[in-house]
Design a protein around this motif. Structure first.
Motif, PDB file in Angstrom:
ATOM      1  N   UNK A 144      -5.745   2.655  -5.310  1.00  0.00           N
ATOM      2  CA  UNK A 144      -5.389   1.493  -6.127  1.00  0.00           C
ATOM      3  C   UNK A 144      -4.020   0.939  -5.737  1.00  0.00           C
ATOM      4  N   UNK A 145      -3.086   1.814  -5.416  1.00  0.00           N
ATOM      5  CA  UNK A 145      -1.771   1.351  -4.980  1.00  0.00           C
ATOM      6  C   UNK A 145      -1.887   0.559  -3.685  1.00  0.00           C
ATOM      7  N   UNK A 146      -2.730   1.029  -2.763  1.00  0.00           N
ATOM      8  CA  UNK A 146      -2.934   0.311  -1.497  1.00  0.00           C
ATOM      9  C   UNK A 146      -3.537  -1.065  -1.747  1.00  0.00           C
ATOM     10  N   UNK A 147      -4.515  -1.146  -2.659  1.00  0.00           N
ATOM     11  CA  UNK A 147      -5.145  -2.434  -2.969  1.00  0.00           C
ATOM     12  C   UNK A 147      -4.143  -3.390  -3.604  1.00  0.00           C
ATOM     13  N   UNK A 148      -3.298  -2.884  -4.495  1.00  0.00           N
ATOM     14  CA  UNK A 148      -2.282  -3.739  -5.127  1.00  0.00           C
ATOM     15  C   UNK A 148      -1.295  -4.250  -4.088  1.00  0.00           C
ATOM     16  N   UNK A 149      -0.861  -3.375  -3.191  1.00  0.00           N
ATOM     17  CA  UNK A 149       0.089  -3.781  -2.162  1.00  0.00           C
ATOM     18  C   UNK A 149      -0.497  -4.835  -1.233  1.00  0.00           C
ATOM     19  N   UNK A 150      -1.792  -4.740  -0.951  1.00  0.00           N
ATOM     20  CA  UNK A 150      -2.454  -5.758  -0.132  1.00  0.00           C
ATOM     21  C   UNK A 150      -2.427  -7.112  -0.822  1.00  0.00           C
ATOM     22  N   UNK A 164       8.845  -7.658  -7.437  1.00  0.00           N
ATOM     23  CA  UNK A 164       9.696  -7.405  -8.589  1.00  0.00           C
ATOM     24  C   UNK A 164       9.755  -5.911  -8.848  1.00  0.00           C
ATOM     25  N   UNK A 165      10.936  -5.451  -9.233  1.00  0.00           N
ATOM     26  CA  UNK A 165      11.138  -4.030  -9.480  1.00  0.00           C
ATOM     27  C   UNK A 165      10.720  -3.681 -10.909  1.00  0.00           C
ATOM     28  N   UNK A 166       9.993  -2.571 -11.039  1.00  0.00           N
ATOM     29  CA  UNK A 166       9.651  -2.028 -12.345  1.00  0.00           C
ATOM     30  C   UNK A 166      10.435  -0.730 -12.544  1.00  0.00           C
ATOM     31  N   UNK A 167      10.696  -0.401 -13.787  1.00  0.00           N
ATOM     32  CA  UNK A 167      11.401   0.849 -14.067  1.00  0.00           C
ATOM     33  C   UNK A 167      10.596   2.022 -13.509  1.00  0.00           C
ATOM     34  N   UNK A 168      11.245   2.943 -12.803  1.00  0.00           N
ATOM     35  CA  UNK A 168      10.535   4.068 -12.170  1.00  0.00           C
ATOM     36  C   UNK A 168      10.188   5.172 -13.165  1.00  0.00           C
ATOM     37  N   UNK A 187       8.692 -16.680 -17.555  1.00  0.00           N
ATOM     38  CA  UNK A 187       8.645 -15.915 -16.319  1.00  0.00           C
ATOM     39  C   UNK A 187       7.542 -14.864 -16.475  1.00  0.00           C
ATOM     40  N   UNK A 188       6.798 -14.632 -15.412  1.00  0.00           N
ATOM     41  CA  UNK A 188       5.657 -13.719 -15.479  1.00  0.00           C
ATOM     42  C   UNK A 188       5.871 -12.554 -14.526  1.00  0.00           C
ATOM     43  N   UNK A 189       5.571 -11.364 -14.998  1.00  0.00           N
ATOM     44  CA  UNK A 189       5.624 -10.177 -14.147  1.00  0.00           C
ATOM     45  C   UNK A 189       4.254  -9.514 -14.167  1.00  0.00           C
ATOM     46  N   UNK A 190       3.801  -9.103 -13.008  1.00  0.00           N
ATOM     47  CA  UNK A 190       2.546  -8.363 -12.875  1.00  0.00           C
ATOM     48  C   UNK A 190       2.853  -7.019 -12.243  1.00  0.00           C
ATOM     49  N   UNK A 191       2.090  -6.015 -12.616  1.00  0.00           N
ATOM     50  CA  UNK A 191       2.404  -4.704 -12.081  1.00  0.00           C
ATOM     51  C   UNK A 191       1.247  -3.735 -12.131  1.00  0.00           C
ATOM     52  N   UNK A 192       1.434  -2.650 -11.437  1.00  0.00           N
ATOM     53  CA  UNK A 192       0.507  -1.518 -11.454  1.00  0.00           C
ATOM     54  C   UNK A 192       1.323  -0.274 -11.745  1.00  0.00           C
ATOM     55  N   UNK A 198       1.597  16.437 -12.309  1.00  0.00           N
ATOM     56  CA  UNK A 198       1.169  17.668 -12.960  1.00  0.00           C
ATOM     57  C   UNK A 198       1.950  17.891 -14.252  1.00  0.00           C
ATOM     58  N   UNK A 199       1.225  18.214 -15.302  1.00  0.00           N
ATOM     59  CA  UNK A 199       1.857  18.475 -16.582  1.00  0.00           C
ATOM     60  C   UNK A 199       2.204  17.243 -17.379  1.00  0.00           C
ATOM     61  N   UNK A 200       1.899  16.056 -16.845  1.00  0.00           N
ATOM     62  CA  UNK A 200       2.183  14.804 -17.542  1.00  0.00           C
ATOM     63  C   UNK A 200       0.889  14.129 -17.973  1.00  0.00           C
ATOM     64  N   UNK A 201       0.970  13.328 -19.004  1.00  0.00           N
ATOM     65  CA  UNK A 201      -0.206  12.591 -19.471  1.00  0.00           C
ATOM     66  C   UNK A 201      -0.634  11.582 -18.421  1.00  0.00           C
ATOM     67  N   UNK A 202      -1.926  11.586 -18.108  1.00  0.00           N
ATOM     68  CA  UNK A 202      -2.449  10.619 -17.140  1.00  0.00           C
ATOM     69  C   UNK A 202      -2.339   9.209 -17.709  1.00  0.00           C
ATOM     70  N   UNK A 203      -2.027   8.261 -16.823  1.00  0.00           N
ATOM     71  CA  UNK A 203      -1.838   6.878 -17.275  1.00  0.00           C
ATOM     72  C   UNK A 203      -2.265   5.930 -16.172  1.00  0.00           C
ATOM     73  N   UNK A 204      -2.909   4.818 -16.572  1.00  0.00           N
ATOM     74  CA  UNK A 204      -3.303   3.775 -15.621  1.00  0.00           C
ATOM     75  C   UNK A 204      -3.264   2.432 -16.330  1.00  0.00           C
ATOM     76  N   UNK A 205      -2.523   1.494 -15.770  1.00  0.00           N
ATOM     77  CA  UNK A 205      -2.501   0.135 -16.315  1.00  0.00           C
ATOM     78  C   UNK A 205      -2.043  -0.837 -15.243  1.00  0.00           C
ATOM     79  N   UNK A 206      -2.804  -1.901 -15.074  1.00  0.00           N
ATOM     80  CA  UNK A 206      -2.363  -3.020 -14.236  1.00  0.00           C
ATOM     81  C   UNK A 206      -2.318  -4.237 -15.142  1.00  0.00           C
TER      82      UNK A 206
END
Length: 217
Positions: A144-150, A164-168, A187-192, A198-206
């Protein structure tokens, strides 16, 4: 020395052609299977995600209603954000507010589309994993990261968008946005954003969202 008759040569050549055809067909099917598994990302179809996220992005960037063709209406709801209260202050530092949500899903898809309206009519649109979908894996995260970068590279090269930079805060934090403001003066920001640590809650949002500080029309 044994001499082959014409009929024997023809039969041998025919048998050879059949073997070559079967081998080529096997390799073609195997390659198609590998490509399909990569594109689908374990049931989370990358092209389906790309199409839904593009709908979100265009709706927010162009200040238009979400294109819901082919999507199932999952209904509306309201989420209440409590006020931020700091000890020693007589009034809330940030007042509470409500967010109005509307969810949609493509039948059979692992994704839901969530449209949110904030105070001041600011909008956001996000593609998230459906509640029944399995957690995203590191291999899927890479796809998914590769598709977003494309997509980002294509839009930046066209001169309409910028990175645009997102908080890491997650394992994947990729952002971009149009160079100008949308019709709502925002102003509009889009992101993935993805988390597979490991040990963290799984998360996915674009997502695509109007930022605060919109100009008055």
């Amino acid at each position: 020395m044994y001499l082959f008759r014409g009929s024997e040569v023809a039969e041998a050549l025919a048998d050879c052609e059949v073997r070559v055809f079967r081998t080529s067909l096997f390799l073609l099917i195997a390659f198609a299977g590998m490509y399909s598994s990569e594109t689908r990302a374990g049931g989370k179809n990358v092209e389906t995600w790309r199409e839904l996220w593009t709908r979100c992005r265009l709706a927010v960037e162009q200040s238009e209603s979400l294109n819901v063709q082919g999507l199932h209406d999952l209904g509306q709801s309201t989420r209440r954000i409590p006020p931020l209260i700091v000890k020693g202050y007589a009034y809330p530092l940030i007042p509470g507010y409500e967010i109005f949500l509307h969810k949609w899903q493509q039948p059979g898809s692992s994704f839901v589309v969530v449209v949110e309206e904030y105070p001041g009519s600011r909008l956001s649109c996000a593609v998230q994993l459906a509640s029944a979908a399995s957690a995203i894996t590191p291999n899927e995260e890479a796809l998914f990261a590769s598709a977003f970068l494309q997509e980002r590279q294509t839009l930046v090269a066209a001169g309409t968008h910028e990175e645009k930079e997102l908080d890491p805060i997650f394992s994947t934090n990729l952002g971009m946005g149009p160079i100008g403001r949308n019709e709502n003066g925002c102003s509009v920001v889009s992101g993935l954003q993805i988390e597979t640590g490991a040990g963290l809650d799984s998360f996915f949002s674009s997502f695509s969202a109007e930022r605060s500080g919109c100009l008055m029309k």
